[in-house]
Write an enzyme that holds these catalytic residues in place. Structure first.
Site, PDB file in Angstrom:
ATOM      1  N   ASP A 353       0.818  -1.214   0.000  1.00  0.00           N
ATOM      2  CA  ASP A 353       0.000   0.000   0.000  1.00  0.00           C
ATOM      3  C   ASP A 353       0.852   1.264   0.000  1.00  0.00           C
ATOM      4  O   ASP A 353       1.989   1.269   0.465  1.00  0.00           O
ATOM      5  CB  ASP A 353      -0.917  -0.002   1.237  1.00  0.00           C
ATOM      6  CG  ASP A 353      -0.123   0.049   2.536  1.00  0.00           C
ATOM      7  OD1 ASP A 353       0.780  -0.802   2.681  1.00  0.00           O
ATOM      8  OD2 ASP A 353      -0.372   0.948   3.346  1.00  0.00           O
ATOM      9  N   GLU A 354       0.277   2.346  -0.519  1.00  0.00           N
ATOM     10  CA  GLU A 354       0.800   3.707  -0.390  1.00  0.00           C
ATOM     11  C   GLU A 354       2.275   3.821  -0.750  1.00  0.00           C
ATOM     12  O   GLU A 354       3.053   4.452  -0.038  1.00  0.00           O
ATOM     13  CB  GLU A 354       0.548   4.217   1.042  1.00  0.00           C
ATOM     14  CG  GLU A 354      -0.936   4.298   1.356  1.00  0.00           C
ATOM     15  CD  GLU A 354      -1.223   4.880   2.724  1.00  0.00           C
ATOM     16  OE1 GLU A 354      -0.476   4.543   3.672  1.00  0.00           O
ATOM     17  OE2 GLU A 354      -2.171   5.668   2.847  1.00  0.00           O
ATOM     18  N   SER A 355       2.670   3.220  -1.876  1.00  0.00           N
ATOM     19  CA  SER A 355       4.082   3.263  -2.278  1.00  0.00           C
ATOM     20  C   SER A 355       4.337   4.476  -3.161  1.00  0.00           C
ATOM     21  O   SER A 355       4.847   4.365  -4.277  1.00  0.00           O
ATOM     22  CB  SER A 355       4.448   1.985  -3.025  1.00  0.00           C
ATOM     23  OG  SER A 355       5.320   1.211  -2.261  1.00  0.00           O
TER      24      SER A 355
END
Ligand code: IFG
Length: 539
Positions: A353-355
């Site tokens: 997530d959220e890279s």
């Protein structure tokens, strides 16, 4: 045949009126469905009359017969001969009963049914699956039957909830009639994945806190505990081939506290305790983003070769592993190998997530290789919905949280979905603006909001058959103690447990809130510091 009708609140009263009229006329035809008011057509109740009206999750079928079985000092637990699994479950039941009743209930395979509690894995109803059970309570004895030990365990949780809440006390309770209302219950879960996630990276929670939390989860038939073991602020699991991950990466937490981590022995203790409660531990190493703790521990993991500072804030999306360096893949391989070796469960969660700090093609490269490494260890990969950008293996599970397009993309690739829509299941969200703990970026989530949703009705193209189950994540940016966890998790988690287990048809807040209100005594007896939501008629 039990009829379930989908009722909307405003038609509820009209439908109840019609039902009563039909019931009166149809009595001779449909004895079962209408004669037993507590049959689980989610019959409306204003107050709970017996503990059969308090059960969470609601069983598939209840036929009450209006009398009582009474547990006494003479009661025995009778198990099939030569069954280690049933003997263990019998001993668990005896241990659960002893503190409040003072009874030393023997477990034996040589006693009559009369006056006893019988656990049996014979002559079972195969439509119950691996987690279903039948629970028959008569004045002269109780019988739980199932195809698998998990079914017996879940029958025991139902029996536990049918006993007075005082049974949960750890000290002798005087003058309580240990009555259980007589009934026949037939029950099995809707979804196989009924989970919650505990973020032990933002703030660390020790083994004893996790074991206590597991006690609560088991009572509501939750069977997956996803541990978020690494993030920007902390690395929480000992990896012997990369010791500085915990020596350095485990030394802090949000707010600058001393952090902490699980040794591999600690982790084994948690895994074993969870297994005794039929809960599978799902470990998550979040990558390639959310990796500052690792990047602070090993300079070589950074593209520029410089170790990052430890981070104790709460921003997200600023860290990334380095796709261009072979050491990154050695790191991933070693971590996944050691994690798989200490995890008996079938799943390794690789985050994803959220890279935001990772270039798209680098993300694809690192996530595809992580997914392959998990498969090489004989495990199923799980990832947040962003992993739908890569070519998914058919065994990979995708966790929906905030982006419906990616979730629908995952379904198009044939992946099964774990539904964790943030606006419904993120139990780190405040209840309302006055809640001190928690965040509010997704929504304020009152107990009513957390209950009024159905995983198969959230996204077009994501239907029952695409869904592995539900999971309620508790992120710990703002929680530091087990009390904090209890306040945010309860009572909302009980509702998510019901959504994961019970039939969808007919489920309604107006009916559920009465059952939930009756759980207050049980929460209190367990010492759960729950939120007394004003919308619930607490009894
Ligand atoms: N989103 C982040 C979490 C956490 C959360 C807090 C996911 C998958 C917001 N990622 O949820 O790390 O910060 O509500």
């Amino acid at each position: 045949m039990l009829y379930r009708v989908r009722m909307h609140r405003w038609t509820q009263s009209f439908a109840v009126l019609i039902t009563c009229v039909v019931a009166f006329v149809a009595m001779p035809l449909q004895q079962d469905a209408f004669m037993n008011p507590s049959s689980p057509t989610y019959a409306m109740a204003q107050m709970t009359t017996t503990s059969l009206d308090q059960l969470i999750p609601m069983p598939v079928s209840i036929k009450a017969t209006g009398e009582n079985f009474t547990l006494t000092a003479d009661t025995k637990i009778v198990v099939d001969p030569d069954s280690a699994a049933l003997t263990t479950l019998g001993q668990q039941l005896a241990a659960m009963l002893q503190p409040a009743t003072g009874y030393e209930v023997p477990v034996t395979d040589a006693a009559p049914h009369e006056g006893n509690i019988r656990l049996s894995m014979m002559d079972t109803d195969t439509t119950l699956g691996d987690e279903g059970y039948t629970l028959t309570i008569r004045t002269d004895g109780v019988a739980i039957s199932a195809a698998q030990p998990a079914g017996i365990f879940y029958g025991l949780q139902t029996l536990r909830q049918l006993l007075p809440a005082a049974i949960e006390a750890k000290t002798l309770q005087q003058g309580v009639a240990w009555d259980v209302p007589t009934a026949t219950i037939r029950d099995y879960p809707r979804f196989a994945w009924r989970g919650t996630m505990l973020d032990v990276a933002r703030h660390f929670f020790g083994v004893e806190d996790v074991k206590r939390y597991i006690d609560y989860l088991a009572l509501y038939k939750i069977n997956r505990l996803h541990l978020h073991l690494s993030d920007d602020q902390g690395w929480r699991i000992e990896i012997k081939s990369w010791p500085k991950l915990t020596e350095i990466g485990g030394s802090k937490e949000v707010g600058g506290g001393e952090g902490g981590y699980y040794t591999q022995a600690d982790y084994a203790e948690i895994v074993d305790y969870a297994a005794q409660h039929f809960i599978t531990i799902v470990p998550e190493i979040d990558m390639p983003g959310h990796t500052n703790a690792a990047l602070a521990s090993y300079a070589e993991l950074n593209c520029d070769g410089k170790a990052r500072e430890l981070y104790t804030g709460t921003n997200v999306g600023f860290s990334t592993l380095c796709a261009d360096k072979e050491v990154t893949y050695q790191f991933m391989e070693d971590v996944i190998r050691e994690l798989a070796a200490m995890t008996p469960g079938a799943y390794i969660h690789i985050g994803g997530d959220e890279s935001s700090a990772t270039k798209h093609e680098d993300y694809l490269k690192m996530v595809e290789r992580a997914q392959a490494m998990v498969a090489a260890q004989g495990k199923q990969a799980v990832g947040w919905e962003e992993i739908a950008r890569v070519k998914l293996l058919p065994t990979t599970l995708v966790q929906n949280w905030n982006n419906n397009n990616l979730t629908q993309e995952a379904v198009k690739q044939g992946a099964k979905i774990i539904m964790s829509p943030a606006k419904k299941t993120y139990i780190d969200m405040k209840y309302d603006p006055s809640t001190k703990l928690g965040l509010n970026w997704a929504a304020y989530i009152e107990v009513l909001d957390a209950y009024q949703w159905d995983p198969a009705e959230m996204l077009p193209g994501v239907n029952d058959e695409d869904i592995a189950g539900v999971e309620a994540p508790l992120w710990s940016e703002t929680t530091q103690t087990l009390d904090d966890i209890e306040f945010l998790a309860f009572p909302r988690l009980a509702g998510h447990a019901e959504i994961g287990w019970s039939p969808a048809d007919g489920r309604s807040w107006d009916e559920y809130k009465v059952r939930l209100g009756a759980q207050a005594a049980r929460f209190a007896a367990l010492g759960i510091d729950f939120y007394r939501a004003p919308s619930v008629p607490w009894q």
